[in-house]
Design an enzyme around this catalytic site. Structure first.
Site, PDB file in Angstrom:
ATOM      1  N   SER A 183       0.865  -1.299   0.055  1.00  0.00           N
ATOM      2  CA  SER A 183       0.043  -0.093  -0.048  1.00  0.00           C
ATOM      3  C   SER A 183       0.771   1.094  -0.048  1.00  0.00           C
ATOM      4  CB  SER A 183      -0.736   0.138   1.073  1.00  0.00           C
ATOM      5  OG  SER A 183      -1.811  -1.043   1.508  1.00  0.00           O
ATOM      6  N   HIS A 196      -1.652  -3.117  -6.704  1.00  0.00           N
ATOM      7  CA  HIS A 196      -2.216  -3.008  -5.545  1.00  0.00           C
ATOM      8  C   HIS A 196      -3.964  -3.025  -5.658  1.00  0.00           C
ATOM      9  CE1 HIS A 196      -3.042   0.653  -2.550  1.00  0.00           C
ATOM     10  NE2 HIS A 196      -3.263  -0.611  -1.740  1.00  0.00           N
ATOM     11  N   GLU A 201      -4.670  -0.620  -8.604  1.00  0.00           N
ATOM     12  CA  GLU A 201      -3.792   0.472  -8.947  1.00  0.00           C
ATOM     13  C   GLU A 201      -2.321  -0.131  -9.364  1.00  0.00           C
ATOM     14  OE1 GLU A 201      -2.713   2.774  -5.403  1.00  0.00           O
ATOM     15  OE2 GLU A 201      -2.552   4.608  -6.714  1.00  0.00           O
ATOM     16  N   ASN A 248      -3.669   6.180  -1.604  1.00  0.00           N
ATOM     17  CA  ASN A 248      -3.369   6.596  -0.346  1.00  0.00           C
ATOM     18  C   ASN A 248      -2.823   7.932  -0.382  1.00  0.00           C
ATOM     19  OD1 ASN A 248      -4.220   4.391   1.247  1.00  0.00           O
ATOM     20  ND2 ASN A 248      -2.446   3.393   0.170  1.00  0.00           N
TER      21      ASN A 248
END
Ligand SMILES: NC(=O)c1ccc[n+]([C@@H]2O[C@H](COP(=O)([O-])OP(=O)(O)OC[C@H]3O[C@@H](n4cnc5c(N)ncnc54)[C@H](O)[C@@H]3O)[C@@H](O)[C@H]2O)c1
Length: 284
Positions: free
Chosen positions: A107, A128, A140, A178
């Site tokens: 992450s 991801h 991702e 994120n």
């Protein structure tokens, strides 16, 4: 995450070896995969035969070297710890066939840093997935500094074959997901810390006003407050920009062991069997 990733590959007809150092985790993973397939059957999205076929595509192993020996692709989804991932990638790189693409579900850890410990940085990429993997459409895809366009294209095509929607991004702290999500969560925590509004008001504004399925504080509880804190530190360190500094309330909650759903309390209190959202007494 590992069991979800194995699930979607097996369902799409790929043979998968699910690897974990902990044999008990493997047993648990197979039970979870079975349960999740049963849920899909109950919803009518797959048949019993499709489940049987998918389950037959999954083998398990506790040893990385034997597990990756015949792989065309390895998707690493071990615990989010930089030293551990670097160690695992060295092991995978030694044991996997030449030409095998090495992906990581990290992450927040730099793909470029992970790639640099292997002898094949051009074949290392971020993949991801989102939680829960069988349900969430996004993958991702993160290009490391050395990742070749051919490898990116292969992983994009593969993600399409899994029924996912790939979005390609470059390797900078937090990638895209994120980098945008964590400052939003941090700002929600700052709003609570500065007494602009209460827990439910903050979450309701974002749910009802922005059509988010879950408010940012509740989402933080689900992700884990320790995980949110650690990703914010990656953004803060990586960009050297104080705008990513974690809210002191988040730091305090993590220090106090209030980690969200997994510890039973974060912004809300979670009691087994109770589906009501109850705000933590400390934050009322
Ligand atoms: N949980 C999420 O919502 C989420 C979402 C996206 C990405 N991720 C990423 O996915 C990865 C896994 O997350 P998770 O929440 O499933 O973690 P987890 O801690 O639940 O599971 C990690 C597994 O890795 C195993 N493991 C540890 N060391 C190992 C080793 N040396 N060899 C093989 N297996 C080993 C552990 O036994 C454990 O079963 C992390 O990189 C995380 O950042 C998590």
């Amino acid at each position: 995450m590992g069991n979800g990733i194995a699930h979607v590959f097996a369902q799409s007809g790929f043979t998968v070896t699910l690897i974990d150092v902990n044999a008990a985790q493997l047993e648990k993973a197979v039970i979870t995969i079975n349960k999740n397939f049963d849920r899909q059957i109950a919803k009518g999205s797959i048949t019993e035969e499709a489940k049987t076929k998918a389950i037959s595509n999954i083998a398990t192993a506790t040893d990385i070297s034997t597990g990756v020996q015949q792989a065309d692709l390895v998707v690493e989804a071990a615990t989010e710890n930089t030293e551990l991932k670097l160690k695992i990638f060295k092991q995978i790189d030694e044991a996997a066939p030449a030409g095998c693409i090495l992906a990581t579900n990290t992450s927040s850890i730099s793909i470029t840093k992970i790639a640099a410990v292997t002898k094949r940085p051009e074949l290392v990429i971020g993949m991801h997935f989102m939680n829960p993997v069988p349900v969430m459409k996004l993958v991702e895809i993160i290009n490391g500094y050395a990742t070749t366009a051919a490898v990116t294209n292969t992983i994009v095509e593969l993600s399409n074959q899994l029924g996912k929607i790939p979005c390609v991004v470059n390797d900078y702290p937090g990638f895209i997901a994120n980098r945008i999500l964590m400052p939003m969560i941090n700002e929600a925590i700052y709003s609570l810390y500065e007494d602009v509004a209460g827990v439910e008001a903050i979450d309701n504004v974002m749910k009802l006003g922005m059509a988010h399925p879950m408010g940012p504080l509740q989402l933080a509880d689900f992700i884990g407050l320790d995980v949110c804190l650690s990703i914010l530190k990656v953004l803060q360190d990586g960009f050297g920009n104080p705008k990513y500094a974690p809210c002191p309330l988040l730091v305090n909650m993590v220090t106090a062991g209030k980690l969200g759903v997994k510890s039973g309390e974060g912004f809300y209190v979670y009691t087994v069997g109770n589906k009501e959202w109850v705000v933590s007494d400390r934050l009322k």
